[in-house]
Design a protein around this motif. Structure first.
Motif, PDB file in Angstrom:
ATOM      1  N   THR A  88       0.819  -1.214   0.000  1.00  0.00           N
ATOM      2  CA  THR A  88       0.000   0.000   0.000  1.00  0.00           C
ATOM      3  C   THR A  88       0.852   1.262   0.000  1.00  0.00           C
ATOM      4  O   THR A  88       0.359   2.350   0.296  1.00  0.00           O
ATOM      5  N   ALA A  89       2.142   1.091  -0.344  1.00  0.00           N
ATOM      6  CA  ALA A  89       3.082   2.200  -0.181  1.00  0.00           C
ATOM      7  C   ALA A  89       2.620   3.477  -0.879  1.00  0.00           C
ATOM      8  O   ALA A  89       2.697   4.574  -0.322  1.00  0.00           O
ATOM      9  N   LYS A  90       2.101   3.314  -2.091  1.00  0.00           N
ATOM     10  CA  LYS A  90       1.786   4.498  -2.883  1.00  0.00           C
ATOM     11  C   LYS A  90       0.668   5.300  -2.217  1.00  0.00           C
ATOM     12  O   LYS A  90       0.775   6.521  -2.036  1.00  0.00           O
ATOM     13  N   THR A  91      -0.394   4.624  -1.835  1.00  0.00           N
ATOM     14  CA  THR A  91      -1.516   5.316  -1.198  1.00  0.00           C
ATOM     15  C   THR A  91      -1.072   5.934   0.118  1.00  0.00           C
ATOM     16  O   THR A  91      -1.423   7.070   0.436  1.00  0.00           O
ATOM     17  N   TRP A  92      -0.289   5.142   0.864  1.00  0.00           N
ATOM     18  CA  TRP A  92       0.250   5.648   2.123  1.00  0.00           C
ATOM     19  C   TRP A  92       0.994   6.947   1.909  1.00  0.00           C
ATOM     20  O   TRP A  92       0.785   7.944   2.615  1.00  0.00           O
ATOM     21  N   GLY A  93       1.893   6.927   0.913  1.00  0.00           N
ATOM     22  CA  GLY A  93       2.719   8.101   0.649  1.00  0.00           C
ATOM     23  C   GLY A  93       1.855   9.320   0.398  1.00  0.00           C
ATOM     24  O   GLY A  93       2.050  10.389   0.994  1.00  0.00           O
ATOM     25  N   ARG A  94       0.870   9.132  -0.465  1.00  0.00           N
ATOM     26  CA  ARG A  94       0.024  10.276  -0.811  1.00  0.00           C
ATOM     27  C   ARG A  94      -0.802  10.723   0.380  1.00  0.00           C
ATOM     28  O   ARG A  94      -0.972  11.913   0.622  1.00  0.00           O
ATOM     29  N   PHE A  95      -1.273   9.749   1.133  1.00  0.00           N
ATOM     30  CA  PHE A  95      -2.071  10.075   2.317  1.00  0.00           C
ATOM     31  C   PHE A  95      -1.262  10.920   3.288  1.00  0.00           C
ATOM     32  O   PHE A  95      -1.705  11.971   3.758  1.00  0.00           O
ATOM     33  N   GLU A  96      -0.046  10.462   3.550  1.00  0.00           N
ATOM     34  CA  GLU A  96       0.770  11.176   4.522  1.00  0.00           C
ATOM     35  C   GLU A  96       1.170  12.553   4.023  1.00  0.00           C
ATOM     36  O   GLU A  96       1.176  13.526   4.794  1.00  0.00           O
ATOM     37  N   ARG A  97       1.467  12.617   2.717  1.00  0.00           N
ATOM     38  CA  ARG A  97       1.810  13.934   2.157  1.00  0.00           C
ATOM     39  C   ARG A  97       0.649  14.890   2.312  1.00  0.00           C
ATOM     40  O   ARG A  97       0.800  16.038   2.739  1.00  0.00           O
ATOM     41  N   ASP A  98      -0.533  14.406   1.943  1.00  0.00           N
ATOM     42  CA  ASP A  98      -1.702  15.270   2.026  1.00  0.00           C
ATOM     43  C   ASP A  98      -1.984  15.674   3.464  1.00  0.00           C
ATOM     44  O   ASP A  98      -2.368  16.819   3.742  1.00  0.00           O
ATOM     45  N   LEU A  99      -1.764  14.728   4.365  1.00  0.00           N
ATOM     46  CA  LEU A  99      -2.009  15.018   5.771  1.00  0.00           C
ATOM     47  C   LEU A  99      -1.061  16.119   6.255  1.00  0.00           C
ATOM     48  O   LEU A  99      -1.469  17.075   6.913  1.00  0.00           O
ATOM     49  N   LYS A 152      -8.086   2.088   3.774  1.00  0.00           N
ATOM     50  CA  LYS A 152      -8.807   1.059   4.520  1.00  0.00           C
ATOM     51  C   LYS A 152      -9.202  -0.090   3.609  1.00  0.00           C
ATOM     52  O   LYS A 152      -9.014  -1.259   3.917  1.00  0.00           O
ATOM     53  N   LYS A 153      -9.758   0.340   2.462  1.00  0.00           N
ATOM     54  CA  LYS A 153     -10.210  -0.676   1.517  1.00  0.00           C
ATOM     55  C   LYS A 153      -9.032  -1.530   1.060  1.00  0.00           C
ATOM     56  O   LYS A 153      -9.115  -2.757   1.001  1.00  0.00           O
ATOM     57  N   GLU A 154      -7.960  -0.848   0.744  1.00  0.00           N
ATOM     58  CA  GLU A 154      -6.782  -1.580   0.261  1.00  0.00           C
ATOM     59  C   GLU A 154      -6.298  -2.569   1.315  1.00  0.00           C
ATOM     60  O   GLU A 154      -6.001  -3.722   1.014  1.00  0.00           O
ATOM     61  N   VAL A 155      -6.215  -2.076   2.537  1.00  0.00           N
ATOM     62  CA  VAL A 155      -5.734  -2.947   3.617  1.00  0.00           C
ATOM     63  C   VAL A 155      -6.675  -4.144   3.767  1.00  0.00           C
ATOM     64  O   VAL A 155      -6.238  -5.289   3.848  1.00  0.00           O
ATOM     65  N   ASP A 156      -7.979  -3.849   3.768  1.00  0.00           N
ATOM     66  CA  ASP A 156      -8.941  -4.945   3.885  1.00  0.00           C
ATOM     67  C   ASP A 156      -8.764  -5.948   2.759  1.00  0.00           C
ATOM     68  O   ASP A 156      -8.893  -7.152   2.946  1.00  0.00           O
ATOM     69  N   LEU A 157      -8.489  -5.367   1.597  1.00  0.00           N
ATOM     70  CA  LEU A 157      -8.407  -6.223   0.409  1.00  0.00           C
ATOM     71  C   LEU A 157      -7.194  -7.156   0.478  1.00  0.00           C
ATOM     72  O   LEU A 157      -7.272  -8.323   0.102  1.00  0.00           O
ATOM     73  N   VAL A 158      -6.061  -6.609   0.940  1.00  0.00           N
ATOM     74  CA  VAL A 158      -4.826  -7.398   0.814  1.00  0.00           C
ATOM     75  C   VAL A 158      -4.434  -8.131   2.088  1.00  0.00           C
ATOM     76  O   VAL A 158      -3.537  -8.961   2.056  1.00  0.00           O
ATOM     77  N   VAL A 211      -2.777  -6.118  13.142  1.00  0.00           N
ATOM     78  CA  VAL A 211      -2.244  -5.487  11.935  1.00  0.00           C
ATOM     79  C   VAL A 211      -3.268  -4.517  11.358  1.00  0.00           C
ATOM     80  O   VAL A 211      -2.935  -3.388  10.970  1.00  0.00           O
ATOM     81  N   LEU A 212      -4.530  -4.959  11.355  1.00  0.00           N
ATOM     82  CA  LEU A 212      -5.582  -4.088  10.824  1.00  0.00           C
ATOM     83  C   LEU A 212      -5.658  -2.798  11.637  1.00  0.00           C
ATOM     84  O   LEU A 212      -5.797  -1.704  11.091  1.00  0.00           O
ATOM     85  N   LEU A 213      -5.531  -2.949  12.931  1.00  0.00           N
ATOM     86  CA  LEU A 213      -5.583  -1.789  13.808  1.00  0.00           C
ATOM     87  C   LEU A 213      -4.460  -0.811  13.504  1.00  0.00           C
ATOM     88  O   LEU A 213      -4.690   0.378  13.293  1.00  0.00           O
ATOM     89  N   SER A 214      -3.230  -1.351  13.471  1.00  0.00           N
ATOM     90  CA  SER A 214      -2.126  -0.409  13.306  1.00  0.00           C
ATOM     91  C   SER A 214      -1.996   0.062  11.868  1.00  0.00           C
ATOM     92  O   SER A 214      -1.368   1.087  11.622  1.00  0.00           O
ATOM     93  N   ALA A 215      -2.626  -0.658  10.947  1.00  0.00           N
ATOM     94  CA  ALA A 215      -2.562  -0.184   9.569  1.00  0.00           C
ATOM     95  C   ALA A 215      -3.607   0.890   9.326  1.00  0.00           C
ATOM     96  O   ALA A 215      -3.525   1.628   8.349  1.00  0.00           O
ATOM     97  N   SER A 216      -4.571   0.980  10.179  1.00  0.00           N
ATOM     98  CA  SER A 216      -5.602   1.991   9.931  1.00  0.00           C
ATOM     99  C   SER A 216      -5.016   3.360  10.256  1.00  0.00           C
ATOM    100  O   SER A 216      -4.329   3.528  11.267  1.00  0.00           O
ATOM    101  N   PRO A 217      -5.251   4.310   9.386  1.00  0.00           N
ATOM    102  CA  PRO A 217      -4.571   5.586   9.490  1.00  0.00           C
ATOM    103  C   PRO A 217      -4.912   6.384  10.750  1.00  0.00           C
ATOM    104  O   PRO A 217      -4.145   7.258  11.129  1.00  0.00           O
TER     105      PRO A 217
END
Lengths: 696, 383, 279
Positions: A134-145, A205-211, A239-245
């Motif tokens: 999920t690196a790409k989404t993470w990156g964008r999420f964090e940048r936007d945040l 969230k969706k991505e994490v759930d998916l993979v 893992v789900l907990l700590s992966a949730s943003p």
């Protein structure tokens, strides 16, 4: 030749009688036919010329190695580096001992929290894998945040500014407008970003759930232990907990595990406190020697640079002078001449340089004696193999025993050698040769001293070749026997070209395959439960002696196969017929008549196969791991799971980066010379063996 | 008749030669199964390697839309591959030249994440050309020397010391490791061979002044394709000589005798009634030689090969000498570079597997050709 | 079969061949060739309609010009032609000791243990003399030293070689003279006690003196073995054989008592051949 010349002389005097006279022009008494013959003969001797040239050029560089090497060793002794290395050796031997005990201790301690640690490790691996996906989404999420935070800060700043604006000021209206505009644009960006962050959050969230349940994520990596099955559900949740943003903190499950693990380990450490204290005491005992050594080391380094600068001074002076002669401008010439003047050729006073070392002799003896006694005491205190439980601890205790013996040997050996040591003791020629042939270190580009001992790379080459041969010979010979003696004609016509085909695979392709595919495969195979009896399994490394050996075996198979097949083919058909006519079965004939008759041919094939393996470069360069160290034989046959460097590999790797004519360059040529000699020797032996065959 | 025979006490049993399920028979069966399994295991390993490389390399080389072959991969030289992401979340992957162009076209699009992957972009045109040139030089030289040597050995020589020496030298040459040839090539062709020059280098072994400002300087050709080609030629010589000799030996003595008996000179009989018939054999020899040489890396590492070169060999060269005295990229060296000398990432994989795939297909088809030629001519030629 | 049993089966005292030779009575047929056609390559028959019977304890000679098929027939008798993939018997059958040897039930290895063969070119294996003779026993699994010693000595004595080589049994068989090597090959063949010994021009590579020795040997051996010999040399046939078969172009022209064939042949072609008009 002379007879034809005579004929020629006779013929010219009696023109008409020379019906069969040798006609045609001649140069230097040679006819055209002779010239053609000589031309062909000359080309034929190219092979000899090349062989001689190889000898000459290799020998030239290689034998100039020894004087240089001699000089280098002399500097090593005169500078006192040799003396300092006595202490360094002792420290190294001590460190080996101490660190293997340290590993044993921690293996014992960590054993108690093994379940927790496994789950924690799995958790980390899962998180890492998940983040990869999920690196790409993470990156964008964090940048936007981040950006959102910045915008919010700016916004509040702007609002503050607006409030603080002095309504009395003359540019109040303009500023107010400006700030209002800014606030407006910032708020619109804020709202944009907020929605985007929300979107990304959802997406994440969706991505994490998916993979989360995909195999890719649950792949712990080769060799890692699987977490226990009952913990998997909890692990997934964590893992789900700590992966949730939203959540930054570690999940309770994980912190709990960590605490339990820590507690258990602390308890174990308490139980093993004797062991721990012993190890700590060992570590402390060497400290005085270490500080003593580092002090001397800096003196020796200074000495060395002085000696080196003296030995190059003459050359530098000459270079400046020559430069001055050829200088284009007068100014340049003067500058260079001045530089040349500056170079002082003055031999250092070796005795003065070494004075500190002679003075320290007593101190060294003083330091090492109590260490030795203390170590003996401490070593007696460590737990026996029976008292420890983990495999790793047991192995390391075994190794510690070896290392302890080595430490004692080093100390007592050094005690004798230090007594003998003199900085001005001459280095004999055999000494500089054996330093190369039996030197245990190959260290180049070192700030301390370069060692050129061929033993590490020779052992590497040799080990790899032995493995390759032990694997290749059974396969190649049995394939040759099968194809030549047992296979139906049609199968022969298919297998023989196929194996010749293998011979054509370029070695760099095999090396590539080894580095990218086979290494990983082999490591995975080495983890398999029922293969653990194989020495060296499970393997931690990907590029190892075994990997290189197996690939080289594959390379050598066609060579050995073809030559063996030839040898079997040369066994007279009559032998086979006779044996069959006596009622021998096909295989009895093969193994009692054909193979014994061809045995010297088979031997020659194996020898030539060995020659091919030991001379192979690309596969070992890519796959052997390139670690310049004598493999650690304390592991027994498990040595094959270690990386190594080879003679061919070292030439290929280092020659491109050294100065022409330097000691290092010549050392590499010397290694080439050794390879060349080995290949000649192998060829010679093969020919001898074959000659024996033809005598039968 | 029959009853007479069965009277014999010997022949009580129906069939004295009946098959017996003896231990020998069972052992034979087991052993031959083992031998056969060993043989097929070797072939299986080979198949595994081929399938792995083909399956991973084919996606780089082929594409699903016409012309079905990734032409860029064959017409461009290796480049750095750039990957980056713009602020608005768009993701790009381009070769370095395209990347610079894009930067020029979009100066105001901020880039948030940028990675470069050395040697992972572009194609393999440069290395292919280099390998072809090296192989060409090598095969011309090796075939010339090899053919003349084999003619001498087979047609002219009589037994003697010289002959034994030549044969011994060839045999030993065949066993010398390729890296040693590399060392030899470096010392001899790169650093020693005499050249004509106006300004001899300082490291020249010795200089013979020729007048008119010219010198014959023993300073070598430097690292260049000539040096590499010659080094490879020396290495492949034993193979070429053996193959040429085989083809000459296959021509019956009668051809030469008949020709000599008609009054032809030795050379005439060789050139008219031996060489033409040996041609297929020589063709096989050269293909075999190319196969051996094209795959070699160690001898060209220090004598000819470069990891990176911007220009193709014929660009910016004004003389034939200049053309031959430049370094080249070469396929095997390129593979070595991408396999071991660059940081590995998922972006380097296509380049790695693509190069290996193309290289292997090339070398293996040459190998197949040489195997085919040999079998074909051996079968067909019946004097 | 255990080693012991095998040794018993092979020990000379109990050898049925020896004991049966002692029975005097009507000649027993051991080899029957019944209307055989044979071809190496499909369609080209090199033997046609061959029928003959070979009696126990006799020496039978095959004579005829080159390429007449005499060696081919000999090699059919212990199926040495199996080594050539396309060769086959296209018609008829060959029975040895009453069994069709081309029957699928027949184990060719068992057959060859009973039907030994001596070749034209003497070719001892590159092993010691002892190991050469012991070879056949060893492949049958006999490894007991005393049994092997006994068998080697007996066979070498039978082959008339014992006195010459008894002191150097461990030296290579290739160090012997040509005649000795051929006798060594004969000793090797008879060491496994075959019932029938086939000889394919055993003397053609030897000098006259060695030839005489071998011929004497053959005469002695016929007491113990049934011998079939292919020869080019008609004098040799008259000297050693009891019955002679004359082949010509793949046909069996005539087979009869040797004395009758050479003195009073019933066929014109035979007479032409033996009187030297061709061949």
């Amino acid at each position: 030749m002379s007879s034809s010349e005579n004929k020629e002389a006779d013929g010219s005097s009696a023109e008409e009688s020379g019906q069969f006279r040798n006609r045609g022009f001649k140069i230097l008494g040679l006819s055209k036919q002779d010239l053609i013959r000589i031309f062909f003969g000359g080309n034929a001797s190219v092979a000899i010329v090349v062989l001689v040239l190889i000898c000459v050029f290799l020998a030239r560089e290689a034998f100039m190695f020894f004087p240089d090497h001699h000089h280098d060793l002399k500097a090593y002794r005169q500078s006192g580096q040799e003396y300092v290395d006595f202490a360094s050796d002792e420290i190294k031997a001590h460190t080996n001992l101490y660190s293997s005990l340290n590993i044993a201790y921690f293996a014992e301690v960590n054993r108690t929290a093994k379940t927790e640690d496994t789950i924690l490790r799995a958790y980390r691996a899962l998180m890492a894998n998940l983040e990869n996906v999920t690196a790409k989404t993470w990156g964008r999420f964090e940048r936007d945040l981040d950006r959102l935070e910045d915008v919010e800060d700016d916004l509040s700043d702007a609002k503050e500014d607006l409030e603080e604006l002095d309504p009395e000021a003359e540019d109040f209206a303009a500023k107010q407008q400006e700030l209002n505009q800014e606030i407006e644009s910032l708020s619109s960006e804020q709202s944009q970003l907020t929605t985007r962050v929300e979107e990304l959050r959802e997406k994440l969230k969706k991505e994490v759930d998916l993979v989360i349940d995909s195999e890719e994520v649950w792949n712990m990596g080769v060799g890692a232990e699987e977490p226990p099955a009952e913990s998997k559900a909890k692990l997934r949740e964590a893992v789900l907990l700590s992966a949730s943003p939203e959540i930054d903190d570690e999940p309770e499950y994980i912190t709990g595990l960590k605490a339990v693990s820590k507690e258990k380990k602390a308890k174990a450490a308490e139980e093993l406190s004797d062991f721990k204290d012993t190890v700590k005491a060992m570590q402390a005992s060497i400290r005085p020697l270490k500080s003593f050594q580092s002090e001397l080391r800096s003196i020796a380094s200074k000495n060395k640079s002085e000696i080196v600068s003296f030995s190059t001074a003459a050359g530098r002076k000459e270079a400046w002078e020559k430069g001055a002669q050829n200088a284009a401008t007068e100014e340049e010439r003067q500058r260079m001449a001045a530089e040349a003047e500056k170079v002082v050729i003055k031999e250092p006073d070796y005795a003065a340089l070494n004075q500190p070392f002679y003075e320290s002799l007593g101190k060294h003896a003083e330091l090492i004696a109590p260490i030795e006694v203390e170590m003996a005491q401490l070593y007696a205190q460590i737990p026996s193999k029976k008292e420890v439980q983990t495999k790793s601890a047991k192995e390391n205790l075994d190794r510690a025993a070896v290392f302890y013996e080595r430490f004692e040997n080093t100390v007592s050996k050094n005690r004798e050698e230090i007594k003998e040591w003199r900085h001005d003791k001459p280095i004999t020629v055999p000494e500089s040769v054996t330093a190369f042939l039996f030197g245990r270190n190959w260290i180049s580009n070192s700030s301390w001293h370069d060692f050129y001992g061929i033993l590490p790379i020779f052992t590497g080459s040799f080990l790899i070749s032995i493995i390759a041969l032990t694997v290749a010979v059974p396969f190649a010979v049995s394939a040759a026997i099968y194809v030549n003696q047992l296979a139906p004609h049609r199968e022969q016509n298919f297998i023989k070209p196929a194996i010749e085909f293998i011979e054509a695979i370029p070695s760099v392709v095999l090396g590539f395959f080894g580095i990218l595919v086979f290494g990983e495969t082999l490591r995975a195979v080495s983890q398999v439960e029922w293969l653990q009896w194989v020495p060296g399994f499970p393997m931690a490394e990907r590029l190892t002696i075994l990997n290189a050996g197996l690939l080289l075996a594959f390379m050598a198979i066609p060579t050995i196969f073809t030559l063996t097949e030839d040898a079997l083919n040369n066994v007279p058909q009559a032998f086979t017929e006779n044996s069959l006519a006596m009622g021998a079965s096909k295989l009895q004939t093969v193994f009692r008549v054909v193979v014994p008759t061809a045995v010297s041919g088979v031997l020659a094939a194996i020898l030539l196969g060995f020659g091919r393996i030991i001379g192979e470069t690309m596969v070992v360069l890519l796959v052997a791991g390139n670690k310049i160290k004598i493999p650690d034989f304390t592991e027994g046959l498990g040595v094959i799971a270690q990386p190594a460097h080879t003679m061919t590999g070292i030439i290929a790797q280092e020659l491109g980066e050294v100065d022409q004519g330097s000691l290092h360059w010549r050392a590499l040529f010397m290694v080439g010379m050794v390879l060349f000699c080995i290949s000649l020797l192998v060829n010679f032996a093969a020919q001898k063996v074959l000659k024996k065959l033809s005598k039968i | 008749m029959h009853d007479q025979v069965t009277d014999d006490p010997l022949l009580k049993t129906e069939n004295p030669f009946a098959k017996k399920a003896t231990a020998v028979g069972r052992r034979d069966k087991v052993v031959s199964i083992v031998l056969r399994a060993g043989t097929y295991f070797i072939l299986l390993c080979a198949a595994y390697i081929f399938i792995d490389i083909i399956s991973k390399g084919a996606p780089t080389v082929f594409q699903s839309s016409p012309p079905f072959i990734n032409t860029d991969f064959f017409t461009e030289s290796p480049q750095t591959l750039m990957t980056w992401e713009t602020e608005d979340g768009e993701y790009f992957k381009m070769d370095f030249s395209d990347y610079s162009q894009w930067r020029r076209d979009n100066p105001d699009r901020p880039i948030v994440e940028e990675h470069s992957h050395a040697y992972s972009g572009g194609g393999i045109f440069g290395p292919l050309v280099g390998t072809a040139l090296l192989t060409l030089i090598c095969i011309v030289v090796a075939l010339f020397v090899g053919l003349t040597t084999s003619i001498y050995l087979n047609e002219y020589s009589s037994k003697g010391r010289f002959m034994d020496g030549v044969r011994l030298a060839i045999m030993n040459l065949a066993g010398v490791p390729s890296i040693v040839f590399g060392l030899f090539g470096l010392m001899f062709f790169c650093l020693f061979v005499p050249v004509f020059t106006e300004t001899p280098l300082e490291r020249s072994f010795f200089v013979i002044p020729l007048g008119g400002g010219n010198h014959l300087s023993f300073e070598g050709w430097g690292t260049c394709m000539m040096a590499g080609g010659f080094t490879l030629a020396v290495m492949v010589l034993p193979v070429i000589i053996a193959a040429c000799e085989e083809s000459l030996k296959a021509i019956p003595m009668g051809f030469r005798e008949a020709s000599l008996a008609l009054g032809a000179t030795k050379w005439q009989s060789i050139s008219k009634s031996v060489l033409p018939y040996a041609f297929p054999g020589m063709l096989t020899a050269s293909v075999l030689g190319i196969t051996r040489v094209a795959g070699e890396t160690a001898p060209i590492m220090f004598t000819a090969a470069l990891a990176h070169k911007d220009k193709l060999p014929w660009q910016d060269v004004n003389s034939l000498g200049g053309f031959f005295s430049q370094s080249v990229q070469a396929m095997p060296y390129h593979i070595y570079t991408v396999a071991a000398r660059i940081p590995q990432s998922e972006y380097t994989k296509p380049m790695q597997y693509g190069s290996v795939f193309v290289f292997m297909v090339l070398v293996m088809s040459l190998a197949a050709l040489s195997v085919f030629l040999r079998i074909h001519y051996r079968k067909r030629v019946k004097w | 079969m255990s080693d012991k049993e095998k040794e018993e089966a092979l020990s000379p005292e109990q050898s049925p061949v020896q004991s049966s030779v002692l029975d005097e009575g009507p000649p027993q047929v051991v080899i029957e060739v019944d209307d055989v056609n044979f071809s190496y390559v499909k369609g080209k028959e090199v033997l046609r309609d061959i029928s003959m019977e070979i009696n126990k304890g006799e020496v039978t000679a095959f004579i005829g010009p080159s390429g007449c098929g005499k060696s081919t027939l000999l090699r059919c008798l212990n199926r040495m032609n199996d080594l050539i993939p396309t060769a086959e018997i296209t018609k008829g059958e060959i029975r040895i000791l009453g069994t069709d040897i081309y029957d699928p039930e027949v184990d060719v290895i068992e057959l060859r243990k009973h039907v030994g063969m001596v070749f034209q070119k003497y070719n001892p294996f590159p092993k010691s003399i002892y190991e050469n003779v012991a070879f056949g026993l060893r492949i049958q699994g006999v490894n007991k030293k005393s049994t092997l010693d006994e068998a080697v000595e007996r066979s070498l004595k039978l082959a008339g070689l014992w006195e010459e080589v008894k002191d150097r049994l461990d030296s290579s068989g290739l160090g012997l003279s040509g005649g000795q090597q051929q006798r060594l090959c004969i000793a090797r063949t008879i060491a496994v006690q075959p019932k029938i010994v086939l000889m394919d021009e055993p003397c053609s590579a030897l000098d006259p003196i060695s030839t005489t020795i071998i011929e004497e040997l053959i005469t002695e051996l016929k007491n113990e073995f049934t011998i079939v010999i292919v020869t080019h040399n008609m004098q040799q046939a008259t000297r050693v054989s009891d019955r002679t078969a004359y082949f010509y172009l793949g046909n069996l022209i005539e087979m009869d008592e040797t004395t009758k064939i050479f003195n009073n042949p019933s066929e014109k072609e035979t007479e032409d051949y033996i009187s030297g008009r061709f061949g």
